[in-house]
Write a protein that holds these residues in place. Sequence first.
Motif, mmCIF file in Angstrom:
data_model
loop_
_atom_site.group_PDB
_atom_site.id
_atom_site.type_symbol
_atom_site.label_atom_id
_atom_site.label_comp_id
_atom_site.label_asym_id
_atom_site.label_seq_id
_atom_site.Cartn_x
_atom_site.Cartn_y
_atom_site.Cartn_z
ATOM 1 N N ASN A 6 2.042 6.257 2.299
ATOM 2 C CA ASN A 6 1.553 5.942 0.962
ATOM 3 C C ASN A 6 0.242 6.699 0.769
ATOM 4 N N GLY A 18 0.253 -2.453 9.489
ATOM 5 C CA GLY A 18 0.241 -3.772 8.878
ATOM 6 C C GLY A 18 1.282 -3.937 7.796
ATOM 7 N N SER A 19 1.280 -5.104 7.189
ATOM 8 C CA SER A 19 2.269 -5.431 6.165
ATOM 9 C C SER A 19 1.874 -4.971 4.767
ATOM 10 N N ASN A 20 0.668 -4.435 4.592
ATOM 11 C CA ASN A 20 0.212 -3.980 3.280
ATOM 12 C C ASN A 20 0.981 -2.725 2.869
ATOM 13 N N PRO A 21 1.726 -2.765 1.758
ATOM 14 C CA PRO A 21 2.523 -1.594 1.366
ATOM 15 C C PRO A 21 1.692 -0.405 0.909
ATOM 16 N N ARG A 22 0.385 -0.575 0.700
ATOM 17 C CA ARG A 22 -0.460 0.543 0.286
ATOM 18 C C ARG A 22 -0.765 1.496 1.428
ATOM 19 N N TYR A 23 -0.448 1.094 2.633
ATOM 20 C CA TYR A 23 -0.713 1.928 3.801
ATOM 21 C C TYR A 23 0.587 2.443 4.408
ATOM 22 N N ALA A 83 -4.924 3.153 -0.450
ATOM 23 C CA ALA A 83 -4.927 1.705 -0.268
ATOM 24 C C ALA A 83 -5.222 0.958 -1.560
ATOM 25 N N SER A 84 -5.809 1.620 -2.533
ATOM 26 C CA SER A 84 -6.175 0.931 -3.762
ATOM 27 C C SER A 84 -5.016 0.914 -4.747
ATOM 28 N N LYS A 139 3.182 3.383 7.519
ATOM 29 C CA LYS A 139 3.631 2.601 8.667
ATOM 30 C C LYS A 139 4.863 3.267 9.270
ATOM 31 N N GLU A 154 3.561 1.592 -5.245
ATOM 32 C CA GLU A 154 3.891 0.184 -5.008
ATOM 33 C C GLU A 154 4.473 -0.021 -3.617
ATOM 34 N N GLN A 155 5.278 0.937 -3.163
ATOM 35 C CA GLN A 155 5.881 0.865 -1.833
ATOM 36 C C GLN A 155 5.744 2.217 -1.142
#
Length: 218
Positions: free
Chosen positions: A174, A147-152, A177-178, A154, A184-185
């Motif tokens: 990363n 997904g687009s969430n930078p906390r995960y 997730a929290s 990819k 941050e990235q």
Amino acid sequence: MTPPPAYATVEEIHAHFVEQLNSALRLTGMFGGEPALRALVEHLLFVEREPEAWEELRGRWEKEGAWSPLGVTGAFHTLIPDRSYQCGSASVYAEFARRRGWLVPDRTLTSEEYAVLAGRVGQWAEEDRTWPDITAEFGAPSVLFGGSNPRYGKTLGYLCADLTQPMILFDLWNDGASADAGREQPSLLAVRRSDEPFRRSFRFTPEGRRRRPAADVC
């Protein structure tokens, strides 16, 4: 008398599975993980009357180190610190999907863009990089696995229309997730080419070498 049901045609069934596979490759966790990718691939091969191609594929992956008792996901265990690096495993399935004509990229690099990427990426990845660094240098990926969430974590996949040219893949990680745990990235850990044997295909960044897990048994 009840009329017989109007079943979908073979073409409609095939198109449905292709659409589902493309969604599952991008958001594998939401579809149930790697087993969903395997099921969709097997369904498509059945529709195309080549079910034996799955065993051939799995045998090749096993020979190259891309298959384990935990599937492709398990093959990443000693390479990437995420114990369930589903975006990485999705990218391996995606290269097979590409060769079968199933993968629908979000964009395709021109031959010139691809040549620049392929020629520069090895030296470029000798330094630590992040997700924004990659897209600033090479543009948006052809496929975003995850997904687009930078906390995960990819994987970013880049490809051109020429099927003889391999997909170039960027594995990012990363550590949570929290907001208090994750960065941050996501950090770039490795760059891969899909035409090379799996375990030999990883070009680790300095961060990737620091973060690589100790060898274990999958």
